[in-house]
Write a protein that holds these residues in place. Structure first.
Motif, short mmCIF file in Angstrom:
data_model
loop_
_atom_site.label_atom_id
_atom_site.label_comp_id
_atom_site.label_asym_id
_atom_site.label_seq_id
_atom_site.Cartn_x
_atom_site.Cartn_y
_atom_site.Cartn_z
N ARG A 32 -70.41 22.85 -19.77
CA ARG A 32 -70.64 22.54 -21.18
C ARG A 32 -71.91 23.18 -21.72
NH1 ARG A 32 -71.49 16.00 -20.55
NH2 ARG A 32 -73.51 16.02 -19.49
N ALA A 33 -72.82 23.57 -20.85
CA ALA A 33 -74.02 24.27 -21.31
C ALA A 33 -73.67 25.63 -21.92
CB ALA A 33 -75.00 24.46 -20.16
N ASN A 34 -72.46 26.14 -21.65
CA ASN A 34 -72.03 27.41 -22.22
C ASN A 34 -71.38 27.25 -23.58
OD1 ASN A 34 -72.90 28.90 -19.99
ND2 ASN A 34 -71.00 28.56 -18.88
N SER A 35 -71.33 26.04 -24.08
CA SER A 35 -70.77 25.79 -25.40
C SER A 35 -71.84 25.95 -26.46
CB SER A 35 -70.18 24.38 -25.47
OG SER A 35 -69.87 24.04 -26.81
N ASN A 36 -71.53 26.69 -27.52
CA ASN A 36 -72.45 26.83 -28.64
C ASN A 36 -72.60 25.54 -29.44
OD1 ASN A 36 -72.75 29.51 -27.94
ND2 ASN A 36 -71.38 30.28 -29.53
N TYR A 37 -71.72 24.57 -29.16
CA TYR A 37 -71.73 23.31 -29.88
C TYR A 37 -72.55 22.23 -29.16
CZ TYR A 37 -67.80 25.44 -32.36
OH TYR A 37 -67.01 26.29 -33.10
N PHE A 38 -73.06 22.57 -27.99
CA PHE A 38 -73.73 21.59 -27.11
C PHE A 38 -75.23 21.86 -27.06
CE2 PHE A 38 -75.40 20.43 -22.96
CZ PHE A 38 -74.93 19.14 -22.76
N TYR A 39 -76.04 20.81 -27.27
CA TYR A 39 -77.49 20.95 -27.19
C TYR A 39 -78.04 19.76 -26.40
CZ TYR A 39 -82.40 21.19 -28.64
OH TYR A 39 -83.76 21.26 -28.64
N SER A 40 -78.54 20.04 -25.22
CA SER A 40 -79.02 18.98 -24.35
C SER A 40 -80.34 18.39 -24.85
CB SER A 40 -79.21 19.50 -22.92
OG SER A 40 -79.75 18.48 -22.10
N LEU A 41 -80.44 17.08 -24.77
CA LEU A 41 -81.69 16.38 -25.06
C LEU A 41 -82.29 15.78 -23.79
CD1 LEU A 41 -80.76 14.55 -28.39
CD2 LEU A 41 -82.16 16.59 -28.11
N CYS A 42 -81.84 16.28 -22.64
CA CYS A 42 -82.39 15.82 -21.37
C CYS A 42 -83.75 16.49 -21.12
CB CYS A 42 -81.43 16.12 -20.24
SG CYS A 42 -79.88 15.21 -20.35
N GLY A 43 -84.47 15.94 -20.18
CA GLY A 43 -85.80 16.46 -19.88
C GLY A 43 -86.86 15.40 -20.05
N GLU A 44 -88.09 15.82 -20.24
CA GLU A 44 -89.20 14.89 -20.37
C GLU A 44 -89.24 14.26 -21.77
OE1 GLU A 44 -91.71 14.03 -18.08
OE2 GLU A 44 -90.42 14.97 -16.59
N TRP A 45 -89.29 12.93 -21.81
CA TRP A 45 -89.46 12.18 -23.04
C TRP A 45 -90.78 11.40 -22.97
CZ3 TRP A 45 -85.36 10.30 -26.71
CH2 TRP A 45 -84.19 11.05 -26.64
N SER A 46 -91.40 11.17 -24.10
CA SER A 46 -92.48 10.20 -24.14
C SER A 46 -91.91 8.82 -23.86
CB SER A 46 -93.16 10.21 -25.52
OG SER A 46 -93.78 11.45 -25.77
N PHE A 47 -92.63 8.00 -23.11
CA PHE A 47 -92.08 6.72 -22.66
C PHE A 47 -93.18 5.67 -22.60
CE2 PHE A 47 -91.01 3.65 -19.32
CZ PHE A 47 -89.77 3.22 -19.75
N ARG A 48 -92.83 4.48 -23.01
CA ARG A 48 -93.74 3.34 -22.89
C ARG A 48 -92.93 2.13 -22.41
NH1 ARG A 48 -98.35 1.83 -25.88
NH2 ARG A 48 -98.78 4.05 -26.21
N TYR A 49 -93.42 1.47 -21.37
CA TYR A 49 -92.75 0.30 -20.81
C TYR A 49 -93.43 -0.97 -21.29
CZ TYR A 49 -91.32 -3.25 -17.45
OH TYR A 49 -90.86 -4.41 -16.87
N TYR A 50 -92.60 -1.98 -21.62
CA TYR A 50 -93.11 -3.31 -22.00
C TYR A 50 -92.36 -4.35 -21.18
CZ TYR A 50 -94.82 -0.65 -25.99
OH TYR A 50 -95.44 0.29 -26.77
N ASP A 51 -93.09 -5.32 -20.68
CA ASP A 51 -92.42 -6.33 -19.84
C ASP A 51 -91.78 -7.45 -20.66
OD1 ASP A 51 -94.64 -7.78 -20.67
OD2 ASP A 51 -95.58 -7.85 -18.69
N ALA A 52 -91.89 -7.39 -21.99
CA ALA A 52 -91.24 -8.37 -22.87
C ALA A 52 -91.02 -7.73 -24.23
CB ALA A 52 -92.09 -9.62 -23.00
N LEU A 53 -89.91 -8.07 -24.85
CA LEU A 53 -89.56 -7.47 -26.13
C LEU A 53 -90.58 -7.81 -27.21
CD1 LEU A 53 -87.56 -5.90 -27.91
CD2 LEU A 53 -86.25 -8.02 -28.18
N HIS A 54 -91.11 -9.02 -27.18
CA HIS A 54 -92.04 -9.43 -28.24
C HIS A 54 -93.37 -8.68 -28.16
CE1 HIS A 54 -94.40 -11.94 -25.45
NE2 HIS A 54 -93.24 -12.29 -24.92
N LYS A 55 -93.59 -7.93 -27.10
CA LYS A 55 -94.83 -7.14 -26.98
C LYS A 55 -94.68 -5.73 -27.54
CE LYS A 55 -96.46 -9.65 -22.87
NZ LYS A 55 -96.90 -9.52 -21.46
N VAL A 56 -93.47 -5.37 -27.98
CA VAL A 56 -93.26 -4.03 -28.54
C VAL A 56 -93.94 -3.94 -29.90
CG1 VAL A 56 -91.52 -2.40 -29.35
CG2 VAL A 56 -91.08 -3.77 -27.31
#
Length: 298
Positions: free
Chosen positions: A38-62
């Motif tokens: 699918r990487a050979n498709s002109n219609y396909f654009y991968s968003l995989c790779g490094e993302w900025s990320f932040r972990y929270y141990d509870a939703l109310h702390k977001v």
């Protein structure tokens, strides 16, 4: 401040998502499709790779990550796809295996207040011509257990089908140039009560994420069925095809040896069935896994 109001309400499974359909990747040519990459498709654009990320141990702390002053701390990066539990040196969370009891107190549809979650962020580019001429879809092949999607600071979708594909039409949220996508993934949701399986709990963007571009009129769904007569001397392949509008559709069927055995062109407006009859079909077995190839172009 973003609202997180769907993950404990059984009335909501998807918000802003496309209807389920057959899995397929469009290609610009038969030659590109034949690579089965699918990487050979002109219609396909991968968003995989490094993302900025932040972990929270509870939703109310977001925090209010939609505020214009919000910035990720430098150094918080996580590969996609990957479960945040497997970043073992980060202290985000720990892998959790269970196959008998629920991992949370049983109080459906509610989940614990201390609900671990991960906030993902990245940018991507969309050129003016593509945005004006194509329909763009953001596709998630697996997010556990649920997620809230924001594009350029606006709520775009919610989904909680953890190990299946979610597709979101995103043109209305995009701009020509740089676009910012933010995804808040929760470890628990009301769907957790249906997923008490013999497995290690893996949270986050656990499968690939990508953009698909499609023409204004395009194939939305394909359903191919094969029927054989009693002595297997004749087969009928029936293909139900659904388009987003009206267009001429060309079909071409190749035998397992690469010979064209049927072709047709028809105008399709919405949904239509095509039937192809094959005399003395070459059958599939585990010893001889013969496959016919069907090309559909609109």
């Amino acid at each position: 401040m973003p609202e997180f109001k769907y993950h404990q309400n059984p009335a909501y499974l998807h918000i802003g998502c496309e209807k389920p359909h057959a899995y397929f990747i469009p290609y610009q040519s038969e030659a590109a499709a034949n690579t089965t990459n699918r990487a050979n498709s002109n219609y396909f654009y991968s968003l995989c790779g490094e993302w900025s990320f932040r972990y929270y141990d509870a939703l109310h702390k977001v925090p209010n990550f939609l505020d214009s002053s919000w910035e990720f701390a430098k150094g918080d990066r996580l590969p996609v796809p990957m479960s945040w539990q497997y970043a073992l040196d980060r202290g985000y969370d720990t892998p959790h295996y269970i196959n008998v009891n629920y991992p949370i107190p049983v109080d459906p549809p509610y989940v614990p207040v201390d609900n671990p979650c991960g906030l993902y962020e990245r940018t991507f580019e969309v050129d003016t011509e593509t945005l004006a001429s194509k329909k763009l879809y953001m596709v998630f092949e697996g997010v556990d257990s649920c997620f809230y999607l924001y594009i350029n600071g606006k709520f775009a979708a919610y989904s909680q089908v953890a190990h299946m594909t979610t597709e979101v039409f995103v043109n209305d949220f995009l701009v020509a140039g740089t676009n910012k996508v933010q995804i808040l993934v929760l470890k628990w949701c009301d769907g957790t009560y249906l997923e008490d399986q013999d497995k290690i709990r893996s949270s986050g963007l656990i499968r690939e994420v990508y953009l698909l571009s499609r023409d204004a009129v395009h194939i939305e769904d394909i359903y191919a069925r094969t029927a054989l007569n009693d002595d297997f001397s004749r087969a009928i392949i029936t293909t139900e095809l659904t388009l987003s509008g009206s267009a001429e559709v060309a079909c071409r069927l190749l035998s397992p040896t690469g010979e064209e055995i049927a072709s047709s062109k028809n105008t399709v407006d919405g949904t239509r069935d095509f039937a192809i009859q094959i005399e003395n079909p070459i059958l599939w077995s585990d010893e001889d896994p013969n496959l016919y190839v069907l090309y559909i172009q609109c």
